[in-house]
Design a protein around this motif. Structure first.
Motif, PDB file in Angstrom:
ATOM      1  N   PHE A 245       0.864  -1.184   0.000  1.00 55.93           N
ATOM      2  CA  PHE A 245       0.000   0.000   0.000  1.00 55.93           C
ATOM      3  C   PHE A 245       0.898   1.230   0.000  1.00 55.93           C
ATOM      4  O   PHE A 245       1.741   1.381   0.882  1.00 55.93           O
ATOM      5  N   ILE A 246       0.718   2.111  -1.000  1.00 58.24           N
ATOM      6  CA  ILE A 246       1.585   3.283  -1.171  1.00 58.24           C
ATOM      7  C   ILE A 246       0.737   4.542  -1.085  1.00 58.24           C
ATOM      8  O   ILE A 246      -0.301   4.652  -1.749  1.00 58.24           O
ATOM      9  N   ASP A 247       1.216   5.520  -0.278  1.00 56.14           N
ATOM     10  CA  ASP A 247       0.525   6.811  -0.162  1.00 56.14           C
ATOM     11  C   ASP A 247       1.564   7.908  -0.303  1.00 56.14           C
ATOM     12  O   ASP A 247       2.620   7.873   0.351  1.00 56.14           O
ATOM     13  N   LEU A 248       1.299   8.885  -1.188  1.00 55.91           N
ATOM     14  CA  LEU A 248       2.243   9.989  -1.380  1.00 55.91           C
ATOM     15  C   LEU A 248       2.191  10.910  -0.168  1.00 55.91           C
ATOM     16  O   LEU A 248       1.095  11.289   0.301  1.00 55.91           O
ATOM     17  N   ASP A 249       3.354  11.310   0.303  1.00 56.67           N
ATOM     18  CA  ASP A 249       3.433  12.187   1.473  1.00 56.67           C
ATOM     19  C   ASP A 249       3.105  13.620   1.081  1.00 56.67           C
ATOM     20  O   ASP A 249       3.566  14.129   0.054  1.00 56.67           O
ATOM     21  N   ARG A 250       2.333  14.266   1.936  1.00 57.32           N
ATOM     22  CA  ARG A 250       1.967  15.674   1.769  1.00 57.32           C
ATOM     23  C   ARG A 250       1.357  15.976   0.397  1.00 57.32           C
ATOM     24  O   ARG A 250       1.441  17.090  -0.103  1.00 57.32           O
ATOM     25  N   PHE A 251       0.736  14.968  -0.207  1.00 53.12           N
ATOM     26  CA  PHE A 251       0.115  15.211  -1.517  1.00 53.12           C
ATOM     27  C   PHE A 251      -1.062  16.186  -1.406  1.00 53.12           C
ATOM     28  O   PHE A 251      -1.318  16.965  -2.308  1.00 53.12           O
ATOM     29  N   LYS A 252      -1.757  16.112  -0.290  1.00 52.04           N
ATOM     30  CA  LYS A 252      -2.899  17.011  -0.110  1.00 52.04           C
ATOM     31  C   LYS A 252      -2.465  18.472  -0.162  1.00 52.04           C
ATOM     32  O   LYS A 252      -3.133  19.331  -0.739  1.00 52.04           O
ATOM     33  N   THR A 253      -1.289  18.743   0.423  1.00 47.05           N
ATOM     34  CA  THR A 253      -0.771  20.109   0.391  1.00 47.05           C
ATOM     35  C   THR A 253      -0.474  20.535  -1.038  1.00 47.05           C
ATOM     36  O   THR A 253      -0.798  21.648  -1.464  1.00 47.05           O
ATOM     37  N   ILE A 254       0.147  19.643  -1.787  1.00 50.04           N
ATOM     38  CA  ILE A 254       0.465  19.942  -3.193  1.00 50.04           C
ATOM     39  C   ILE A 254      -0.822  20.163  -3.983  1.00 50.04           C
ATOM     40  O   ILE A 254      -0.938  21.131  -4.753  1.00 50.04           O
TER      41      ILE A 254
END
Length: 966
Positions: free
Chosen positions: A577-586
């Motif tokens: 399971f992979i989740d991009l870090d701080r993607f919500k901020t981007i």
């Protein structure tokens, strides 16, 4: 001198009188008979002796007395005359006599009597009576005759007589007829009528066809038979008139019927019992491509291919028994053609002879239309049944060739700029292979040109047409001499391919070919679009639209298959399971378009590192999951390190350089779960532990991680209740002017007072709120509560200049943020300069005009805008210049080690210089010591906040703190 002859004696004269054939009758003055000769006595029926002395009136018929008396007076006056009388003999029988009378005068001229010479005219009277009787009989016959009769004077055309039938027919009375001329009722001109009467008089003709006009104006067709007669010595024309209007109408109807039969679009045949054609109309010959005379005396089965000499007796008996029968058949068209016909056969007895009358209608167009309709139904049924596009196009092409046997059908599909074979059932394989993949262009045969120009291209001679210059050798060697191609269109007008008909002879397509192509190109377009739509639906159903990766549904299927195989083979399966870090901020700061491009880049990197047997799936948002069959812990760890490195490579988007990272969680079959749901849940749990461990790393699932996941879910549920129960509250931390030491303002800080857990740190619940989407609601509450409290302090006389509230990027996604802020200030009766809104650097990275317009509206209202945690994100002096901010907040991470770390001192000094250069106030966060404060004062920093001055406190304590300072 000669001597005179001797005078006759009296005796001589007496003998003459006595022997005369006429009677001699003398009467005296009193009308008594004084002499009569023997002839006279014979006429009166007596002897001379008996008759002498008798009165004249004794022999006069009573009807004649008056006339005789009148005549007697004339005699007495000396008048001589001749007249006829009806006398009466002695026996009373009538005597018709003609009397020539003369008076007898004496010497003095006095009347002495009269003398008459009498002739017996009885024979003449009898003849006249017979004639009169004949005349009366004729007149009665003429009058009462049922035939229309007219008598016309040819000299002037006057109608001299008409009978009752004539008057009834023409509508005139006797008197009116007597005033008419024949030209008054004949529609010919007067001159033409006169000429026709002369012909009748000369007996050149005795039968005429005229049109006569009745009194009421109606004109009727008549036949007139005329003979010349003499009446009373005058030549007349006796005419008998026959009304032939009905006959003429019947003849006209018969001619119309005959004309209709001859000209009708029906082939009419009269066939005798032996099957021999006895009559054929002109259209029958047209249908058979011969003259209708060539059909006569030929067997019916030579032209109706549905019958035969052997079957004829059976067909005859069947039609005779039924009276009539309808059927479909094929008619022969010379020399070797066939025409489909609808035949109506009837049994008929005519003048004692039996016939079968057939009416055959050419139904070629109907059969063609039915064939096209059947083809469309078959294609649509195949489409509904889910058959492949190749099957559908082959079916359409094959049916077209059945409907038009003189053609070879080709359907080509446009793939980019190339045409590829979709269906060509009868074209030589070598030809189809040669043109497969040909690029469209202005001179690429019929199909390539049609697709290029998006118009039909008709080539009747491939050998000579310049469009085929580079391809004619291919066509001609396979016997293809003409080709008509038309584009296949999508519903939006795009060219999907071409529909073509080839011919083995030089020719152009006929009307039916054009109908076929119009219908079938449309049908092919439907089939192509439908299958493309199904492919899109399949893609949407099983693949991610943005990245093209398998979606959750397809991934689940593949996991189930992999697990089943692993169970059979006793192998392992890894789920990552992979989740991009701080993607919500981007995503929030740079926009969804930038976020999407980043996701696609990461997806490609992930796909590039896995095996063919592996599956990369995008679950949604910034979450990816990988299926790794036949993979143990070591293999999963090795791949995870590669994936983290690949995901962390810099990405340049529109000149902006991003450095993404990813956190990964890994679960293994069978140790961490035996089904898809368990493995996915545990991989997700491990991923969160990786994030908590500092991000940009991976973590294998451990069974104790379930407790942390459960705690996170529990916190989310409790946070939702906290909003309802009012458990959230605000603490306030003072901000002081470094130079004067005066209170500059307050920063509102969110806290959560849970009934069991006590005071919950924002570091724990704010990330949960962001993940579950509650941050918007909480942010709106913070703004309203801070303004309410400011208004309350204002009423209490607590001198607080301003309050600062943090805004999330998500709040700026709402079009009406400035309006909400304005309404909140108005509701609590605050000035705009009493509110500071803190925004993040990520918000300043947004490039959309809506965000900039919202900030400008807030600034225009008089609200202070501050950049929070400046220097920790995507710092840009250009953005500071572009956006209407008035404050920079130096993050506490730069303040914490000012006493020991020269780099932090340098960074802090740089931020202060930037603020001074741009005329912005600089607010330092996290000031805890006097040494930190002195450094900031020395650098010219404006405002400070931190534990050195006061900890965050509730509203009541804050009010007391403010009062104590004053």
């Amino acid at each position: 001198m000669p001597s005179s002859p001797p005078r006759p004696s009296e005796a001589f004269f007496q003998r003459i009188v006595e022997d005369a054939e006429e009677g001699v009758w003398l009467i005296d003055r009193e009308q008594r008979t004084i002499y009569l000769n023997p002839r006279m006595a014979s006429m009166l029926g007596g002897s001379v002796d008996v008759l002498l002395g008798r009165q004249l009136w004794d022999f006069m018929d009573e009807s004649e007395v008056a006339q005789a008396q009148a005549n007697l007076h004339k005699r007495q006056a000396g008048v001589r005359e001749t007249h006829e009388f009806r006398l009466r003999r002695l026996d009373g029988s009538p005597l018709w006599a003609q009397l020539s009378t003369a008076p007898l005068l004496d010497r003095a001229g006095q009347y002495e009597g009269a003398m008459a010479f009498v002739s017996d005219i009885g024979w003449r009277h009898e003849a006249e009576q017979r004639l009169a009787e004949s005349e009366r009989t004729y007149q009665e016959f003429f009058e009462r005759s049922p035939n229309i009769k007219l008598v016309v004077d040819p000299a002037d055309g006057r109608i001299v007589n008409s009978n009752q039938a004539a008057r009834a027919y023409y509508g005139y009375t006797v008197e009116e007829f007597q005033q008419l001329h024949i030209s008054d009722i004949n529609t010919l001109s007067a001159q033409e009528v006169a000429e026709e009467m002369q012909r009748a008089t000369r007996e050149e003709r005795n039968a005429f066809l005229f049109r006569h006009r009745l009194k009421n104006g109606e004109v009727r067709d008549v036949e007139v038979r005329t003979i010349p007669i003499i009446h009373a010595g005058k030549p007349l024309l006796h005419s008998i008139v026959h009304d032939i209007s009905r006959q003429k109408s019947a003849e006209h109807t018969l001619r119309l019927t005959q004309f209709s039969v001859e000209q009708a679009g029906l082939a009419v045949l009269w066939v005798d019992q032996a099957g021999i054609i006895r009559y054929a109309n002109a259209y029958a010959g047209e249908l058979a491509n011969c003259t209708h005379a060539q059909l006569l005396n030929q067997p019916i089965w030579e032209f109706n291919l549905g019958s035969s000499e052997a079957r004829w007796p059976e067909l005859w008996a069947m039609v005779k028994k039924a009276g009539a029968k309808s059927m479909r058949s094929l008619a022969r068209r010379l020399p070797d053609g066939r025409v489909p016909v609808e035949v109506r056969a009837s049994h008929l007895l005519f003048e004692g002879e039996e016939f079968m009358v057939t009416y055959s209608l050419d139904i070629s167009e109907q059969v063609q239309a039915e064939g096209m309709l059947a083809m469309q139904h078959a294609a649509l049924e195949a489409l509904a049944a889910g058959h492949s596009l190749q099957h559908l196009l082959h079916l359409i092409a094959k049916r077209v060739e059945e409907l038009a046997p003189d053609t070879l059908c080709s359907i080509l599909l446009l793939d980019g700029e190339q045409l590829k074979t979709g269906a060509a059932p009868s074209l030589p394989d070598a030809y189809s292979e040669a043109i497969h993949g040909v690029h469209i262009g202005p001179n690429v045969g019929s199909c390539g040109t049609a697709a290029y120009f998006d118009r039909s291209v008709e080539v009747s001679d491939i050998a000579s047409d310049p469009l085929w210059a580079d391809y004619k050798h291919l066509a001609l060697q396979h016997g293809l001499h003409a080709c008509w191609s038309t584009p296949i269109h999508a519903s939006d007008g795009r060219v999907l391919g071409t529909f073509a008909l080839y011919f083995r002879e030089k020719r152009s397509p006929n009307a039916f070919h054009r109908k076929i192509v119009a219908a079938c190109s449309h049908l092919a377009g439907i089939a192509i679009e439908h299958r493309a739509a199904e492919a899109r639906v399949h893609t949407l159903a099983f693949y991610d639209v943005l990245t093209g990766l398998p979606n959750r549904s397809l991934f689940a299927d593949r996991v189930e298959l992999a697990l089943a195989r692993a169970q059979r083979e006793a192998s392992q399966v890894a789920l990552m399971f992979i989740d991009l870090d701080r993607f919500k901020t981007i995503n929030d700061s740079l926009g969804h378009a930038t976020g999407d491009r980043l996701l696609k880049t990461v997806a490609k990197r992930l796909e590039g590192l896995v095996r063919e047997s592996d599956t990369v799936c995008r679950l949604g948002g910034d979450e990816f999951v990988l299926l790794l069959p036949d993979c143990d812990m070591n293999g999963a760890a090795l791949l995870a390190e590669k994936l983290i490195a690949a995901a962390g490579e810099r990405v340049e988007i529109d000149g902006l350089v991003l450095s993404p990272s990813a956190s990964m969680g890994i679960s293994l079959y069978p140790s961490d779960g035996e089904d898809y749901d368990a493995l996915l849940k545990h991989a997700d749990t491990a991923m969160y532990r990786a994030k908590e461990g500092g991000r940009n790393t991976y973590c294998f699932y451990r069974h104790d991680m379930n407790e942390d996941a459960a705690a996170r879910l529990e916190m989310e549920a409790a946070l939702r209740l906290a909003l309802v129960r009012g458990e959230l509250l605000l603490y306030y931390q003072p901000q002081l002017d470094i130079a004067s030491g005066e209170l500059y303002g307050l920063e509102a800080l969110l806290r959560w007072q849970h009934p069991q857990w006590g005071m919950v740190s924002p570091a724990k619940f704010v990330p949960v709120a962001e993940e579950c989407g509650l941050i918007d609601v909480i942010g709106a509450w913070v703004l309203d509560e801070a303004c309410r409290q400011m208004a309350e302090w204002q009423r209490m006389g607590v001198a607080v200049p301003r309050v600062a509230v943090n805004l999330s990027v998500r709040q700026f996604r709402h079009d009406n943020l400035p309006q909400r802020v304005e309404e909140t200030l108005a509701r609590h009766q605050l000035r705009a300069d009493q509110l500071t809104l803190e925004i993040t650097e990520s918000l300043m990275m947004l490039r959309d005009d809506d965000t900039l317009n919202a900030l400008r509206r807030l600034d225009g209202m008089g609200i202070t805008l501050a950049v929070d945690d400046f220097g920790t994100g995507y710092s840009s002096l250009g953005y500071l210049k572009r956006f209407p901010v008035r404050e920079l907040k130096l993050d506490q991470s730069f303040v914490r080690d000012l006493s020991d770390d020269p780099d932090d001192r340098a960074l802090a000094s740089a931020v202060v210089r930037i603020g001074q250069s741009l005329r912005l106030k600089v607010v330092a966060e996290g000031v805890e010591t006097a040494e930190q404060l002195e450094f900031l004062r020395g650098e010219g920093c404006d405002i400070a906040q931190g534990y050195h001055f006061a900890r965050p406190m509730g509203a009541d304590r804050l009010a007391g703190w403010v009062r104590e300072r004053h």
